[in-house]
Design a protein around this motif. Structure first.
Motif, PDB file in Angstrom:
ATOM      1  N   ASN A 389      90.079  95.423  48.114  1.00  0.00           N
ATOM      2  CA  ASN A 389      89.257  96.628  48.137  1.00  0.00           C
ATOM      3  C   ASN A 389      87.858  96.332  47.598  1.00  0.00           C
ATOM      4  O   ASN A 389      87.520  95.182  47.307  1.00  0.00           O
ATOM      5  CB  ASN A 389      89.930  97.768  47.373  1.00  0.00           C
ATOM      6  CG  ASN A 389      90.013  97.509  45.869  1.00  0.00           C
ATOM      7  OD1 ASN A 389      89.475  96.523  45.349  1.00  0.00           O
ATOM      8  ND2 ASN A 389      90.679  98.414  45.159  1.00  0.00           N
ATOM      9  N   GLU A 390      87.051  97.359  47.441  1.00  0.00           N
ATOM     10  CA  GLU A 390      85.661  97.164  47.024  1.00  0.00           C
ATOM     11  C   GLU A 390      85.553  96.594  45.619  1.00  0.00           C
ATOM     12  O   GLU A 390      84.669  95.781  45.326  1.00  0.00           O
ATOM     13  CB  GLU A 390      84.900  98.487  47.118  1.00  0.00           C
ATOM     14  CG  GLU A 390      84.713  98.979  48.544  1.00  0.00           C
ATOM     15  CD  GLU A 390      83.929 100.282  48.599  1.00  0.00           C
ATOM     16  OE1 GLU A 390      83.521 100.768  47.519  1.00  0.00           O
ATOM     17  OE2 GLU A 390      83.724 100.797  49.714  1.00  0.00           O
ATOM     18  N   VAL A 391      86.458  97.028  44.718  1.00  0.00           N
ATOM     19  CA  VAL A 391      86.438  96.508  43.346  1.00  0.00           C
ATOM     20  C   VAL A 391      86.761  95.010  43.361  1.00  0.00           C
ATOM     21  O   VAL A 391      86.093  94.213  42.687  1.00  0.00           O
ATOM     22  CB  VAL A 391      87.439  97.269  42.463  1.00  0.00           C
ATOM     23  CG1 VAL A 391      87.512  96.646  41.067  1.00  0.00           C
ATOM     24  CG2 VAL A 391      87.036  98.738  42.358  1.00  0.00           C
ATOM     25  N   ASP A 392      87.779  94.633  44.141  1.00  0.00           N
ATOM     26  CA  ASP A 392      88.122  93.222  44.265  1.00  0.00           C
ATOM     27  C   ASP A 392      86.921  92.426  44.779  1.00  0.00           C
ATOM     28  O   ASP A 392      86.579  91.367  44.245  1.00  0.00           O
ATOM     29  CB  ASP A 392      89.285  93.028  45.249  1.00  0.00           C
ATOM     30  CG  ASP A 392      90.581  93.655  44.792  1.00  0.00           C
ATOM     31  OD1 ASP A 392      90.784  93.776  43.571  1.00  0.00           O
ATOM     32  OD2 ASP A 392      91.400  94.002  45.665  1.00  0.00           O
ATOM     33  N   ALA A 393      86.304  92.935  45.846  1.00  0.00           N
ATOM     34  CA  ALA A 393      85.206  92.213  46.488  1.00  0.00           C
ATOM     35  C   ALA A 393      84.040  92.001  45.525  1.00  0.00           C
ATOM     36  O   ALA A 393      83.420  90.923  45.495  1.00  0.00           O
ATOM     37  CB  ALA A 393      84.741  92.972  47.725  1.00  0.00           C
ATOM     38  N   GLU A 394      83.754  93.033  44.713  1.00  0.00           N
ATOM     39  CA  GLU A 394      82.653  92.899  43.750  1.00  0.00           C
ATOM     40  C   GLU A 394      82.986  91.854  42.690  1.00  0.00           C
ATOM     41  O   GLU A 394      82.129  91.031  42.326  1.00  0.00           O
ATOM     42  CB  GLU A 394      82.368  94.242  43.086  1.00  0.00           C
ATOM     43  CG  GLU A 394      81.209  94.196  42.102  1.00  0.00           C
ATOM     44  CD  GLU A 394      80.919  95.547  41.476  1.00  0.00           C
ATOM     45  OE1 GLU A 394      79.994  95.621  40.635  1.00  0.00           O
ATOM     46  OE2 GLU A 394      81.617  96.528  41.802  1.00  0.00           O
ATOM     47  N   ARG A 395      84.240  91.852  42.189  1.00  0.00           N
ATOM     48  CA  ARG A 395      84.630  90.854  41.189  1.00  0.00           C
ATOM     49  C   ARG A 395      84.561  89.446  41.782  1.00  0.00           C
ATOM     50  O   ARG A 395      84.172  88.497  41.105  1.00  0.00           O
ATOM     51  CB  ARG A 395      86.054  91.127  40.702  1.00  0.00           C
ATOM     52  CG  ARG A 395      86.156  92.203  39.646  1.00  0.00           C
ATOM     53  CD  ARG A 395      87.515  92.168  38.996  1.00  0.00           C
ATOM     54  NE  ARG A 395      87.725  93.323  38.139  1.00  0.00           N
ATOM     55  CZ  ARG A 395      88.862  93.970  38.037  1.00  0.00           C
ATOM     56  NH1 ARG A 395      89.897  93.600  38.761  1.00  0.00           N
ATOM     57  NH2 ARG A 395      88.984  94.996  37.230  1.00  0.00           N
ATOM     58  N   ILE A 396      84.985  89.308  43.018  1.00  0.00           N
ATOM     59  CA  ILE A 396      84.951  87.990  43.666  1.00  0.00           C
ATOM     60  C   ILE A 396      83.524  87.485  43.766  1.00  0.00           C
ATOM     61  O   ILE A 396      83.243  86.307  43.470  1.00  0.00           O
ATOM     62  CB  ILE A 396      85.617  88.070  45.054  1.00  0.00           C
ATOM     63  CG1 ILE A 396      87.135  88.252  44.902  1.00  0.00           C
ATOM     64  CG2 ILE A 396      85.323  86.817  45.879  1.00  0.00           C
ATOM     65  CD1 ILE A 396      87.837  88.647  46.172  1.00  0.00           C
ATOM     66  N   GLU A 397      82.600  88.351  44.183  1.00  0.00           N
ATOM     67  CA  GLU A 397      81.195  87.924  44.285  1.00  0.00           C
ATOM     68  C   GLU A 397      80.635  87.584  42.907  1.00  0.00           C
ATOM     69  O   GLU A 397      79.872  86.621  42.751  1.00  0.00           O
ATOM     70  CB  GLU A 397      80.359  89.021  44.948  1.00  0.00           C
ATOM     71  CG  GLU A 397      80.655  89.197  46.427  1.00  0.00           C
ATOM     72  CD  GLU A 397      80.560  87.877  47.193  1.00  0.00           C
ATOM     73  OE1 GLU A 397      79.529  87.187  47.061  1.00  0.00           O
ATOM     74  OE2 GLU A 397      81.527  87.536  47.915  1.00  0.00           O
ATOM     75  N   ASN A 398      81.010  88.354  41.880  1.00  0.00           N
ATOM     76  CA  ASN A 398      80.583  88.027  40.519  1.00  0.00           C
ATOM     77  C   ASN A 398      81.169  86.685  40.075  1.00  0.00           C
ATOM     78  O   ASN A 398      80.514  85.918  39.362  1.00  0.00           O
ATOM     79  CB  ASN A 398      81.006  89.125  39.550  1.00  0.00           C
ATOM     80  CG  ASN A 398      80.228  90.417  39.747  1.00  0.00           C
ATOM     81  OD1 ASN A 398      79.146  90.405  40.345  1.00  0.00           O
ATOM     82  ND2 ASN A 398      80.767  91.526  39.264  1.00  0.00           N
ATOM     83  N   GLY A 399      82.404  86.419  40.485  1.00  0.00           N
ATOM     84  CA  GLY A 399      83.025  85.138  40.167  1.00  0.00           C
ATOM     85  C   GLY A 399      82.309  83.978  40.827  1.00  0.00           C
ATOM     86  O   GLY A 399      82.122  82.916  40.221  1.00  0.00           O
TER      87      GLY A 399
END
Length: 501
Positions: A389-399
């Motif tokens: 989801n969007e929360v996952d995607a944002e964390r992945i990009e931050n990672g």
């Protein structure tokens, strides 16, 4: 000899199943324990880690551990797949992992949740990478007393043989940690500062011995079979139960097809986060939360080069912190470019990075069972529904951004290699499918002792019981939780046994 009854039947021979056996034996010496494993005994010594074998022995052991694909040699990575990996695209070879089998019935591609599993005596405990970090405070379970949890984690370290600093004197790794510490240590508590990754290693003059489940079981591997027995090539088809009590198990020989039943005073399902729910579902034990909340650490990989002189023998760790600013657990270690599948020109000391990104448990992310299509053991097959989801995607990009920052802190990213996220599930840390809860309100499968709600003598074990949002390698955590459940079984059952004498 067919065993017809046991005080405790443990389904699964991995780290948590072995922990249940060891702690029950410690606290209830008279217990007759039967452990069943769907795969074969792949090593001469029970529970021996594959990394302790010769190259030829390791290859043979992996072929034996592949469940329905036992004996099948997977195709090696192609140049096209390698170039796709370097470019940060999907590499199909990542779905062909020697020693494991793809348990998810979905097509193994970049969109499928990578449902890998192992099937041999020792389970993943004979193939794991041996990382033994402790979870942060926020990753621990709020309804388990902190002192009790800490004591259980210390016990887990002992059972696993965790070495908190396996390679002292590794000057290159110490310099690496100093550089990382200058950036990441300010404001962190002592236990969350940059440090060596604890590893389940014994370091000798002749090399490293990686600990398998033989280390957990200890002297139990030599016990008489009437007290402790491991049945390899034996699948559990069903947990037998009546009126909230497990009465035994139905077993099947994977060689002959013969089936039989074993009466049991207690049953422990320690068959991993995918096959544990599968067995409960196939047994008609279907609490609302079963198979739901499946999540896995998203795994980001990055290669970099540094001017720090190698070899960098020690593995360095940047732990997750308890605030929302750092929902990552990062391991960094020296790499040998000679191990690349195809030659690559590397200038400088090569370093590899694995960055775990926390994923939120969500009830809609779940295992979906198909009763009409049995798997290789005769149990309902399954697929896994777990979109990002969007929360996952944002964390992945931050990672990914963090991985780049770390690369520049230590040196520079390797030219021609992208920062990549491997397919979801590739970390093998699937969690939540048997989640633990404080109360039986439909959102969890088991209580704080890993006992299935509504049952007095049925326990579950493994990554699936973890209910929290985590980024840290979970092995010490799940071994600690298994030790709490095992001690509860021994205390209650031994008291009853004494009262009836």
């Amino acid at each position: 000899m067919i065993t017809r009854s046991a005080d405790v039947v443990i389904v699964g021979s991995g780290p948590t199943g072995s922990t249940y056996a060891r702690i029950i034996r410690r606290d209830w010496p008279e217990a007759r324990i039967l452990m069943v494993e769907a795969g074969p005994k792949a090593t001469a010594r029970t529970g021996q880690h594959f990394d302790t074998l010769s190259d030829a022995e390791r290859t043979a052991a992996r072929l034996m551990a592949q469940g329905p694909r036992r004996g099948e040699t997977y195709a090696p990575i192609t140049r096209e797949e390698w170039e796709a990996r370097k470019a940060g695209k999907h590499d199909h070879s990542l779905q062909r992992r020697p020693g494991l089998f793809f348990a998810n019935t979905d097509t193994p591609d970049e969109k499928a949740f990578a449902g890998f599993a192992a099937a041999s005596v020792g389970g993943m405990g004979v193939q794991w990478t041996s990382g033994c970090p402790h979870p942060s405070k926020s990753e621990r379970i709020s309804f388990i007393d902190p002192d009790e949890m800490e004591a259980a984690l210390q016990l887990a370290d002992s059972l696993l043989g965790a070495n908190k600093h396996p390679f002292p004197g590794d000057k290159g790794s110490e310099e690496m940690r100093a550089r990382l510490g200058a950036v990441f240590n300010p404001g962190r508590p002592e236990d969350r500062k940059v440090q060596p990754m604890p590893l389940a290693y014994t370091v000798t003059e002749d090399g490293v011995i990686t600990h398998g489940t033989d280390h957990i079981l200890g002297e139990m591997v030599d016990e008489p079979e009437d007290m402790f027995r491991i049945l390899p090539d034996t699948a559990c088809r069903r947990v037998l139960h009546e009126d909230g009590r497990a009465t035994g198990v139905e077993l099947v020989s994977m060689n002959s097809g013969e089936t039989w039943q074993v009466e049991a005073g207690t049953v422990v399902v320690a068959a991993d986060s995918l096959h544990g729910p599968q067995l409960l579902y196939g047994s008609g034990i279907r609490p609302e939360a079963l198979g739901r909340n499946i999540n896995d650490h998203f795994l980001i990989n990055r290669f970099l080069v540094t001017d720090i002189e190698g070899p960098l023998t020690s593995m360095s760790w940047i732990p997750r912190t308890d605030d929302a600013a750092f929902p990552f657990s990062v391991t960094i270690h020296g790499n040998d470019p000679a191990l690349f599948p195809f030659p690559e020109k590397i200038e400088g000391t090569l370093v590899g990075m694995g960055l775990f990104v926390a994923a939120d448990p969500r009830p809609e992310n779940r295992i979906v069972f198909d009763e009409d299509t049995p798997d290789w053991k005769g149990l309902p097959s399954f697929s896994i529904h777990a979109p990002i989801n969007e929360v996952d995607a944002e964390r992945i990009e931050n990672g990914k951004a963090l991985a780049e920052k770390i690369a520049h802190t230590l040196g520079a990213p390797v030219d021609g290699f992208a920062t990549t996220r491997v397919p979801t599930g590739s970390s093998l840390h699937y969690q939540g499918t048997l989640r633990m809860g404080e109360v039986d309100d439909g959102t969890s499968v088991c209580d704080r002792f890993s006992r299935v709600w509504g049952f007095e003598n049925l326990h579950v074990a493994g990554n699936g019981v973890i209910p929290t949002v985590t980024a840290t390698n979970p092995t010490p955590f799940i071994v600690a939780l298994a030790s709490i459940g095992a001690a509860k079984i021994a205390a209650e059952r031994r008291t009853v046994a004494r009262a009836t004498v």
